[in-house]
Design a protein around this motif. Structure first.
Motif, short mmCIF file in Angstrom:
data_model
loop_
_atom_site.label_atom_id
_atom_site.label_comp_id
_atom_site.label_asym_id
_atom_site.label_seq_id
_atom_site.Cartn_x
_atom_site.Cartn_y
_atom_site.Cartn_z
N SER A 16 -7.04 45.67 -0.76
CA SER A 16 -5.73 45.60 -0.57
C SER A 16 -5.16 46.69 -0.48
N PHE A 17 -5.58 47.99 -0.16
CA PHE A 17 -4.96 49.06 0.05
C PHE A 17 -3.63 49.03 0.80
N ASN A 18 -2.66 49.84 0.42
CA ASN A 18 -1.37 50.08 1.20
C ASN A 18 -0.84 51.40 0.62
N ASN A 19 -0.27 52.03 1.83
CA ASN A 19 0.20 53.51 1.67
C ASN A 19 1.53 53.61 2.40
N ILE A 52 -7.28 37.79 4.15
CA ILE A 52 -7.02 37.15 5.81
C ILE A 52 -5.53 37.22 5.67
N LYS A 53 -4.98 36.74 4.57
CA LYS A 53 -3.50 36.49 4.65
C LYS A 53 -2.72 37.44 4.14
N ASP A 54 -3.10 38.58 3.87
CA ASP A 54 -2.30 39.73 3.39
C ASP A 54 -1.70 40.49 4.31
N GLU A 55 -0.32 40.33 4.46
CA GLU A 55 0.44 41.06 5.45
C GLU A 55 0.88 42.40 5.26
N ASP A 87 -1.11 44.57 3.93
CA ASP A 87 -2.65 45.17 3.68
C ASP A 87 -2.71 46.29 4.75
N GLN A 88 -3.31 47.76 4.31
CA GLN A 88 -3.20 48.75 5.46
C GLN A 88 -4.73 49.18 5.46
N THR A 89 -5.80 48.15 5.16
CA THR A 89 -7.09 48.62 5.05
C THR A 89 -7.73 49.21 6.71
N ALA A 90 -7.19 48.48 7.46
CA ALA A 90 -7.59 48.81 8.72
C ALA A 90 -7.39 50.14 9.18
N ILE A 91 -6.30 50.88 8.54
CA ILE A 91 -6.02 52.44 8.69
C ILE A 91 -7.17 53.29 7.94
#
Length: 269
Positions: free
Chosen positions: A123-126, A187-190, A192-196
């Motif tokens: 659940s990376f976020n930045n 899937i339901k983590d709003e 999360d920035q893993t896509a970056i």
């Protein structure tokens, strides 16, 4: 196998360790990781991993936090060896982070010389400070107005983490040195920035980065073992409680299995 405090970290020591996990939690729940992440970390301990969970308090200077938790982790390892609680000369070390803990492990792997067999980043976020800390701008405004208004100086309200989100991404792209990584996104983590993060790591270490999409949300890793006891008769309330428990543990158990499979593919059939 019980938790013990050692050199500023909380440690879980199995009888025959097969590896070491350095765990860092999320920004506002990392002060007591042996409590907030207890179930998940104890599952790793049962698989033979010596867990070092290092608490921290969030500030704007994330480089300073990364340096501090790394120093405490290394001091803890030294104490474990000095007291012979850890007898093996070498065990693979894995970083495991949740939320802000991911950023700290990424900074450690980018700024400091460390030996890691791999990192698990959940659940990376930045986010920028204004999004990550509610009302930060208002609090900063009150502090600055007190001192600057009488001097006829225009206050500066731009406050940001060090490094900033863009600076963090640049550091990872240019300097991150941990080759093997498991990225987990729920899937339901709003938030999360893993896509970056994923394409940055994939470009840096092709074929060494695994991305897993799992059921759950940002709080899934914090699931705990709730001992739900029914009364003499099974009521609708009991049915709802059991259904909720099953849902939470289905997601949490899936997370545990994916982590263990990545750490040791032979451990999960």
């Amino acid at each position: 196998m019980d938790w013990q405090e050692l050199s500023g970290s909380w440690v879980l020591i199995p009888s025959r360790p097969v590896g070491i996990v350095h765990f860092l939690g999320g920004a506002f729940i990392a002060a007591a990781p042996q409590v907030t992440y207890r179930w998940l970390l104890e599952q790793l301990g049962r698989q033979g991993y010596l867990v070092v969970a290092t608490p921290f308090l969030n500030t704007l200077d994330h480089v300073a936090i990364a340096r501090e938790v790394l120093n405490r982790f290394e001091t803890t390892l030294d104490r474990l060896k000095a007291t012979r609680l850890l007898r093996k000369q070498y065990l693979p070390i894995y970083g495991v982070g949740h939320s802000m803990g991911c950023k700290l492990h990424l900074l450690i792997g980018s700024l400091f010389s460390v030996e890691r067999a791999g990192n698990i980043l959940i659940s990376f976020n930045n986010y920028p400070a204004k999004q990550a800390i509610p009302f930060l701008e208002q609090f900063n405004m009150l502090d600055q107005l007190t001192f600057l208004k009488q001097l006829n100086i225009k206050p500066a309200f731009d406050v940001e983490f060090t490094p900033s989100p863009q600076e963090t991404n640049d550091l990872i792209a240019q300097q991150y040195a941990i080759r093997r990584n498991l990225l987990i996104k729920f899937i339901k983590d709003e938030i999360d920035q893993t896509a970056i993060l994923s394409p940055v790591l994939q470009q840096r270490f092709p074929n060494m980065v695994v991305l897993q999409m799992l059921p759950g949300n940002h709080l899934t890793p914090l699931g705990q073992d709730v001992n739900w006891k029914t009364g003499d008769s099974f009521t609708p309330f009991d049915a709802i409680g059991q259904w909720m428990k099953q849902g939470v543990y289905r997601d949490l158990n899936r997370l545990k299995l994916e982590m263990i499979r990545w750490l040791n593919p032979l451990a999960v059939g």
